[in-house]
Structure formats: C-alpha cells, structure tokens
Scaffold this motif. Structure first.
Motif, PDB file in Angstrom:
ATOM      1  N   THR A  59     -95.366  -4.316   7.617  1.00  0.00           N
ATOM      2  CA  THR A  59     -95.056  -4.062   6.216  1.00  0.00           C
ATOM      3  C   THR A  59     -95.526  -2.655   5.904  1.00  0.00           C
ATOM      4  OG1 THR A  59     -95.366  -6.394   5.665  1.00  0.00           O
ATOM      5  CG2 THR A  59     -95.423  -4.824   3.843  1.00  0.00           C
ATOM      6  N   LYS A  60     -94.618  -1.844   5.374  1.00  0.00           N
ATOM      7  CA  LYS A  60     -94.959  -0.464   5.043  1.00  0.00           C
ATOM      8  C   LYS A  60     -94.378  -0.147   3.676  1.00  0.00           C
ATOM      9  CE  LYS A  60     -94.868   4.211   6.768  1.00  0.00           C
ATOM     10  NZ  LYS A  60     -94.505   5.123   7.829  1.00  0.00           N
ATOM     11  N   ASP A  61     -95.223   0.323   2.777  1.00  0.00           N
ATOM     12  CA  ASP A  61     -94.825   0.661   1.415  1.00  0.00           C
ATOM     13  C   ASP A  61     -94.118  -0.500   0.723  1.00  0.00           C
ATOM     14  OD1 ASP A  61     -95.852   3.254   1.754  1.00  0.00           O
ATOM     15  OD2 ASP A  61     -93.931   3.980   2.561  1.00  0.00           O
ATOM     16  N   GLY A  62     -94.585  -1.728   0.998  1.00  0.00           N
ATOM     17  CA  GLY A  62     -94.036  -2.912   0.360  1.00  0.00           C
ATOM     18  C   GLY A  62     -92.743  -3.424   0.973  1.00  0.00           C
ATOM     19  N   VAL A  63     -92.268  -2.794   2.061  1.00  0.00           N
ATOM     20  CA  VAL A  63     -91.033  -3.215   2.723  1.00  0.00           C
ATOM     21  C   VAL A  63     -91.398  -3.851   4.058  1.00  0.00           C
ATOM     22  CG1 VAL A  63     -88.817  -2.460   3.659  1.00  0.00           C
ATOM     23  CG2 VAL A  63     -89.747  -1.347   1.619  1.00  0.00           C
ATOM     24  N   GLU A  64     -90.827  -5.023   4.317  1.00  0.00           N
ATOM     25  CA  GLU A  64     -91.103  -5.745   5.557  1.00  0.00           C
ATOM     26  C   GLU A  64     -90.082  -5.365   6.620  1.00  0.00           C
ATOM     27  OE1 GLU A  64     -90.795  -9.669   3.970  1.00  0.00           O
ATOM     28  OE2 GLU A  64     -92.904  -9.726   3.413  1.00  0.00           O
ATOM     29  N   TRP A  65     -90.559  -5.177   7.866  1.00  0.00           N
ATOM     30  CA  TRP A  65     -89.720  -4.746   8.977  1.00  0.00           C
ATOM     31  C   TRP A  65     -89.946  -5.631  10.193  1.00  0.00           C
ATOM     32  CZ3 TRP A  65     -86.551  -0.490   8.189  1.00  0.00           C
ATOM     33  CH2 TRP A  65     -86.839   0.300   7.070  1.00  0.00           C
ATOM     34  N   VAL A  66     -88.901  -5.768  11.025  1.00  0.00           N
ATOM     35  CA  VAL A  66     -89.016  -6.443  12.319  1.00  0.00           C
ATOM     36  C   VAL A  66     -88.436  -5.526  13.386  1.00  0.00           C
ATOM     37  CG1 VAL A  66     -88.917  -8.790  11.387  1.00  0.00           C
ATOM     38  CG2 VAL A  66     -86.801  -7.657  12.053  1.00  0.00           C
ATOM     39  N   MET A  67     -89.054  -5.510  14.571  1.00  0.00           N
ATOM     40  CA  MET A  67     -88.523  -4.745  15.693  1.00  0.00           C
ATOM     41  C   MET A  67     -87.878  -5.719  16.666  1.00  0.00           C
ATOM     42  SD  MET A  67     -90.324  -2.270  18.512  1.00  0.00           S
ATOM     43  CE  MET A  67     -90.361  -0.757  17.580  1.00  0.00           C
ATOM     44  N   LEU A  68     -86.652  -5.375  17.133  1.00  0.00           N
ATOM     45  CA  LEU A  68     -85.919  -6.236  18.054  1.00  0.00           C
ATOM     46  C   LEU A  68     -85.996  -5.693  19.477  1.00  0.00           C
ATOM     47  CD1 LEU A  68     -82.722  -7.116  16.013  1.00  0.00           C
ATOM     48  CD2 LEU A  68     -84.982  -8.165  15.977  1.00  0.00           C
ATOM     49  N   ASP A  69     -86.081  -6.616  20.432  1.00  0.00           N
ATOM     50  CA  ASP A  69     -86.221  -6.228  21.834  1.00  0.00           C
ATOM     51  C   ASP A  69     -84.976  -5.551  22.396  1.00  0.00           C
ATOM     52  OD1 ASP A  69     -84.626  -8.554  21.847  1.00  0.00           O
ATOM     53  OD2 ASP A  69     -85.457  -9.265  23.733  1.00  0.00           O
ATOM     54  N   LYS A  70     -83.802  -5.919  21.934  1.00  0.00           N
ATOM     55  CA  LYS A  70     -82.554  -5.378  22.494  1.00  0.00           C
ATOM     56  C   LYS A  70     -82.386  -3.893  22.217  1.00  0.00           C
ATOM     57  CE  LYS A  70     -80.975  -9.345  23.868  1.00  0.00           C
ATOM     58  NZ  LYS A  70     -81.012  -9.739  25.224  1.00  0.00           N
ATOM     59  N   THR A  71     -82.840  -3.454  21.046  1.00  0.00           N
ATOM     60  CA  THR A  71     -82.607  -2.067  20.635  1.00  0.00           C
ATOM     61  C   THR A  71     -83.891  -1.259  20.496  1.00  0.00           C
ATOM     62  OG1 THR A  71     -82.704  -2.697  18.306  1.00  0.00           O
ATOM     63  CG2 THR A  71     -80.517  -2.687  19.348  1.00  0.00           C
ATOM     64  N   ASN A  72     -85.029  -1.936  20.441  1.00  0.00           N
ATOM     65  CA  ASN A  72     -86.315  -1.294  20.148  1.00  0.00           C
ATOM     66  C   ASN A  72     -86.265  -0.505  18.840  1.00  0.00           C
ATOM     67  OD1 ASN A  72     -87.977  -2.249  22.200  1.00  0.00           O
ATOM     68  ND2 ASN A  72     -87.145  -0.767  23.633  1.00  0.00           N
ATOM     69  N   LEU A  73     -85.497  -1.018  17.889  1.00  0.00           N
ATOM     70  CA  LEU A  73     -85.388  -0.403  16.567  1.00  0.00           C
ATOM     71  C   LEU A  73     -85.965  -1.341  15.519  1.00  0.00           C
ATOM     72  CD1 LEU A  73     -81.721   0.941  16.733  1.00  0.00           C
ATOM     73  CD2 LEU A  73     -83.830   2.252  17.012  1.00  0.00           C
ATOM     74  N   TRP A  74     -86.403  -0.730  14.417  1.00  0.00           N
ATOM     75  CA  TRP A  74     -86.919  -1.503  13.288  1.00  0.00           C
ATOM     76  C   TRP A  74     -85.780  -1.842  12.337  1.00  0.00           C
ATOM     77  CZ3 TRP A  74     -91.740  -3.390  13.119  1.00  0.00           C
ATOM     78  CH2 TRP A  74     -92.698  -2.805  13.942  1.00  0.00           C
ATOM     79  N   TYR A  75     -85.773  -3.080  11.840  1.00  0.00           N
ATOM     80  CA  TYR A  75     -84.775  -3.556  10.894  1.00  0.00           C
ATOM     81  C   TYR A  75     -85.502  -4.119   9.675  1.00  0.00           C
ATOM     82  CZ  TYR A  75     -81.581  -3.358  14.852  1.00  0.00           C
ATOM     83  OH  TYR A  75     -80.829  -2.939  15.917  1.00  0.00           O
ATOM     84  N   ARG A  76     -84.963  -3.866   8.493  1.00  0.00           N
ATOM     85  CA  ARG A  76     -85.547  -4.474   7.282  1.00  0.00           C
ATOM     86  C   ARG A  76     -85.397  -5.974   7.399  1.00  0.00           C
ATOM     87  NH1 ARG A  76     -84.517  -1.312   1.802  1.00  0.00           N
ATOM     88  NH2 ARG A  76     -85.831  -3.051   1.222  1.00  0.00           N
ATOM     89  N   SER A  77     -86.469  -6.679   7.185  1.00  0.00           N
ATOM     90  CA  SER A  77     -86.445  -8.130   7.377  1.00  0.00           C
ATOM     91  C   SER A  77     -85.469  -8.820   6.434  1.00  0.00           C
ATOM     92  CB  SER A  77     -87.842  -8.717   7.217  1.00  0.00           C
ATOM     93  OG  SER A  77     -88.262  -8.643   5.865  1.00  0.00           O
ATOM     94  N   LYS A  78     -85.224  -8.267   5.281  1.00  0.00           N
ATOM     95  CA  LYS A  78     -84.292  -8.865   4.320  1.00  0.00           C
ATOM     96  C   LYS A  78     -82.837  -8.687   4.744  1.00  0.00           C
ATOM     97  CE  LYS A  78     -87.011 -10.657   1.301  1.00  0.00           C
ATOM     98  NZ  LYS A  78     -87.012 -12.104   1.090  1.00  0.00           N
ATOM     99  N   LEU A  79     -82.604  -7.950   5.848  1.00  0.00           N
ATOM    100  CA  LEU A  79     -81.245  -7.754   6.352  1.00  0.00           C
ATOM    101  C   LEU A  79     -81.014  -8.469   7.679  1.00  0.00           C
ATOM    102  CD1 LEU A  79     -80.745  -3.983   5.493  1.00  0.00           C
ATOM    103  CD2 LEU A  79     -79.941  -5.973   4.221  1.00  0.00           C
TER     104      LEU A  79
END
Length: 101
Positions: free
Chosen positions: A32-52
């Motif tokens: 969680t950064k600046d009130g926004v939740e994120w998840v990192m996926l193994d396939k892309t090693n990119l961060w995605y907003r958890s609400k998406l």
C-alpha cells in the motif's frame, strides 16, 4: 489487507486476473502506497492496482497447452516450436473450401 475489484481480500500466492487486459498471474507481493493498494504478478513482475484485478478460483485458471504439468508450470519450448512449425507448413488455397450461400 489488500482488496480486489469485488472487495475480496487478495492473499499472497493467490491467482488474479487484471480486468483491463485479462492478464492472469500469481500474486507474489502486495503493498500500500499513498493509500493505494497494489499487487505484483509473477508473469509480468509488474505492479497492478488491486482494485483493477479479480481474485480467481482454481477452476477459473486455464492451463496453457504449452505448460508441462510435471515441471511446475514451466513453459514447454519444444511444444511451442512444434506448433509454430505446423503453422508455417500450413498451405492456404482459395479452392480448399466454399462459402455457404
């Protein structure tokens, strides 16, 4: 606690789908950064907003035919090459089929 688009908690090691592109991956990190939740996926090693992203059930996860079931999800390069060769050998001809009508 990180929540998905349906307000369901996303645990580490769970599988999710990014709703914008359909990308599916396993969650390897959350933050969680600046009130926004994120998840990192193994396939892309990119961060995605958890609400998406949407949390997936095991039955929702489709296995690719290029994955070797005995090698823990490793890509079968030879199967991919064989499929590519088969497509290269495909001959297109206008006399092969007729349209309905």
């Amino acid at each position: 606690m990180v929540l998905d688009a349906r307000d369901i908690e996303i645990p580490l090691e769970s599988h999710v789908r990014y709703v914008e592109t359909g990308t599916i991956g396993k969650v390897i990190d959350v933050r969680t950064k600046d009130g926004v939740e994120w998840v990192m996926l193994d396939k892309t090693n990119l961060w995605y907003r958890s609400k998406l992203v949407e949390l997936l059930d095991e039955k929702d996860i489709k296995k690719s035919t290029f994955y070797d079931k005995e090698s823990d999800g490793e890509v079968d390069i030879e199967a991919m090459k064989e499929k590519a060769r088969a497509l290269e050998d495909l001959e297109l001809d206008s006399k092969v089929a007729e349209g309905g009508g």
